[in-house]
Design a protein around this motif. Structure first.
Motif, mmCIF file in Angstrom:
data_model
loop_
_atom_site.group_PDB
_atom_site.id
_atom_site.type_symbol
_atom_site.label_atom_id
_atom_site.label_comp_id
_atom_site.label_asym_id
_atom_site.label_seq_id
_atom_site.Cartn_x
_atom_site.Cartn_y
_atom_site.Cartn_z
ATOM 1 N N ASP A 29 46.147 49.142 10.653
ATOM 2 C CA ASP A 29 46.260 50.535 10.205
ATOM 3 C C ASP A 29 47.589 50.760 9.479
ATOM 4 O O ASP A 29 47.628 51.350 8.406
ATOM 5 C CB ASP A 29 46.053 51.529 11.369
ATOM 6 N N LEU A 30 48.671 50.230 10.051
ATOM 7 C CA LEU A 30 49.978 50.365 9.389
ATOM 8 C C LEU A 30 50.010 49.570 8.085
ATOM 9 O O LEU A 30 50.516 50.031 7.072
ATOM 10 C CB LEU A 30 51.101 49.814 10.287
ATOM 11 N N GLN A 31 49.471 48.352 8.132
ATOM 12 C CA GLN A 31 49.530 47.492 6.941
ATOM 13 C C GLN A 31 48.784 48.131 5.770
ATOM 14 O O GLN A 31 49.250 48.094 4.633
ATOM 15 C CB GLN A 31 48.962 46.101 7.237
ATOM 16 N N THR A 32 47.623 48.719 6.046
ATOM 17 C CA THR A 32 46.824 49.345 4.996
ATOM 18 C C THR A 32 47.618 50.472 4.335
ATOM 19 O O THR A 32 47.660 50.599 3.107
ATOM 20 C CB THR A 32 45.498 49.876 5.589
ATOM 21 N N GLU A 33 48.298 51.259 5.178
ATOM 22 C CA GLU A 33 49.121 52.361 4.682
ATOM 23 C C GLU A 33 50.291 51.836 3.841
ATOM 24 O O GLU A 33 50.570 52.334 2.748
ATOM 25 C CB GLU A 33 49.649 53.123 5.914
ATOM 26 N N LEU A 34 50.962 50.795 4.349
ATOM 27 C CA LEU A 34 52.115 50.235 3.640
ATOM 28 C C LEU A 34 51.685 49.629 2.306
ATOM 29 O O LEU A 34 52.340 49.827 1.270
ATOM 30 C CB LEU A 34 52.803 49.168 4.511
ATOM 31 N N LYS A 35 50.563 48.890 2.323
ATOM 32 C CA LYS A 35 50.067 48.265 1.088
ATOM 33 C C LYS A 35 49.743 49.331 0.034
ATOM 34 O O LYS A 35 50.052 49.174 -1.139
ATOM 35 C CB LYS A 35 48.815 47.431 1.375
ATOM 36 N N HIS B 272 38.612 34.934 3.401
ATOM 37 C CA HIS B 272 39.416 35.955 4.074
ATOM 38 C C HIS B 272 40.092 36.876 3.056
ATOM 39 O O HIS B 272 40.138 38.105 3.245
ATOM 40 C CB HIS B 272 40.478 35.325 4.984
ATOM 41 N N ALA B 273 40.620 36.311 1.970
ATOM 42 C CA ALA B 273 41.235 37.157 0.933
ATOM 43 C C ALA B 273 40.208 38.190 0.460
ATOM 44 O O ALA B 273 40.506 39.377 0.332
ATOM 45 C CB ALA B 273 41.726 36.309 -0.237
ATOM 46 N N LYS B 274 38.961 37.736 0.270
ATOM 47 C CA LYS B 274 37.914 38.633 -0.221
ATOM 48 C C LYS B 274 37.546 39.702 0.803
ATOM 49 O O LYS B 274 37.276 40.836 0.437
ATOM 50 C CB LYS B 274 36.671 37.825 -0.610
ATOM 51 N N GLU B 275 37.519 39.319 2.101
ATOM 52 C CA GLU B 275 37.086 40.314 3.094
ATOM 53 C C GLU B 275 38.053 41.486 3.185
ATOM 54 O O GLU B 275 37.684 42.572 3.614
ATOM 55 C CB GLU B 275 36.825 39.690 4.474
ATOM 56 N N LEU B 276 39.317 41.260 2.791
ATOM 57 C CA LEU B 276 40.276 42.371 2.796
ATOM 58 C C LEU B 276 40.462 42.953 1.389
ATOM 59 O O LEU B 276 41.354 43.763 1.152
ATOM 60 C CB LEU B 276 41.629 41.914 3.362
ATOM 61 N N GLY B 277 39.620 42.513 0.452
ATOM 62 C CA GLY B 277 39.662 43.071 -0.903
ATOM 63 C C GLY B 277 40.873 42.626 -1.703
ATOM 64 O O GLY B 277 41.316 43.338 -2.607
ATOM 65 N N GLU C 2 44.968 49.968 15.712
ATOM 66 C CA GLU C 2 44.067 48.961 15.134
ATOM 67 C C GLU C 2 44.785 47.620 14.982
ATOM 68 O O GLU C 2 45.173 47.224 13.884
ATOM 69 C CB GLU C 2 43.533 49.446 13.776
ATOM 70 N N ILE C 3 44.964 46.947 16.096
ATOM 71 C CA ILE C 3 45.560 45.615 16.039
ATOM 72 C C ILE C 3 44.456 44.604 15.732
ATOM 73 O O ILE C 3 43.418 44.575 16.406
ATOM 74 C CB ILE C 3 46.231 45.262 17.386
ATOM 75 N N HIS C 4 44.675 43.803 14.695
ATOM 76 C CA HIS C 4 43.737 42.736 14.351
ATOM 77 C C HIS C 4 44.270 41.385 14.836
ATOM 78 O O HIS C 4 45.472 41.147 14.796
ATOM 79 C CB HIS C 4 43.550 42.637 12.832
ATOM 80 N N ALA D 260 54.112 46.099 10.170
ATOM 81 C CA ALA D 260 52.728 45.786 10.540
ATOM 82 C C ALA D 260 52.532 44.347 10.997
ATOM 83 O O ALA D 260 51.555 44.026 11.672
ATOM 84 C CB ALA D 260 51.818 46.057 9.347
ATOM 85 N N LYS D 261 53.463 43.468 10.611
ATOM 86 C CA LYS D 261 53.258 42.029 10.798
ATOM 87 C C LYS D 261 54.312 41.353 11.679
ATOM 88 O O LYS D 261 54.075 40.251 12.170
ATOM 89 C CB LYS D 261 53.319 41.332 9.426
ATOM 90 N N SER D 262 55.474 41.978 11.820
ATOM 91 C CA SER D 262 56.613 41.243 12.380
ATOM 92 C C SER D 262 57.189 41.894 13.627
ATOM 93 O O SER D 262 58.310 41.595 14.031
ATOM 94 C CB SER D 262 57.699 41.106 11.306
#
Ligand code: ZN
Length: 202
Positions: free
Chosen positions: A89-95, A13-18, A49-51, A104-106
């Motif tokens: 979508d939010l998490q990618t932007e924040l990261k 999973h760590a790898k699939e999100l780079g 984009e909710i995962h 994005a998470k809470s």
């Protein structure tokens, strides 16, 4: 009551999100207002984009601080399946901007948890198998034996920083296969091949 979550606890999973493979547990928190245990998931207005992230969830059964890994098993005795809903979508932007993940998470309703079962009712090796089906198709399959950090290591590590209290929950990380869900999708969670929740996205 607080909800602790472990990020990147499964290599695939760590790898699939780079992401890099972590050398110690990656921790973040969700507040009590993120928890929901019944009803359907309400798609928030701020994300497209909710995962889903299917995870094994431990329930802390007594207060502890600086818990040794060797005695960590005394601090949890029930397990559930949970979904760490993530506004990707939010998490990618924040990261990208090096900002904290909370939006994005809470957010409200981001921590779904099924009913709990006693850990002792599962087989003793505690290599626990779990699966997520989306609209009847298998999308995630995990086994606790594949975790980078075990339940005991997570409890011990987390308790160095945060006093664990009775009733706290720990999301122990998601295996590969995370993906988007949309209105009308139906998510079904299986623990040791037994269906333990069905959740509708609204
Ligand atoms: Zn997660």
């Amino acid at each position: 009551m607080k909800i602790l979550c472990v990020g990147r606890n499964y290599v695939a999973h760590a790898k699939e999100l780079g992401n890099e493979i972590p050398t110690e547990p990656v921790l973040f928190m969700k507040p009590g207002t993120s928890l929901f245990v019944e009803g359907s998931f309400q798609y928030p207005s701020f994300s497209e984009e909710i995962h889903y992230e299917l995870e094994l969830v431990l329930k802390i059964c007594k207060t502890g601080k600086n818990i040794l890994a060797a005695s960590a098993h005394e601090f949890y005795n029930e397990i559930a399946l949970g979904i760490d809903f993530t506004a990707r979508d939010l998490q990618t932007e924040l990261k990208k901007n090096g900002l904290p993940w909370e939006k994005a998470k809470s957010f409200d309703g981001s921590a779904f948890v099924s009913s709990f079962i006693p850990l002792e009712s599962l087989h003793p090796s505690r290599n626990i198998h779990f699966e997520l089906l989306k609209n009847g198709n298998l999308v995630q399959m995990g086994n606790s034996g594949d975790m980078l950090f075990s339940f005991d290591e997570i409890v011990s590590f987390a308790s160095k920083y945060f006093t664990l209290e009775k009733g706290d929950l720990i999301f122990t990380g998601t295996p590969e296969g995370v993906g988007a869900c949309y209105a009308h999708d139906v998510l079904c969670g299986k623990l040791e091949n037994e269906k333990i929740f069905e959740l509708i996205i609204e």
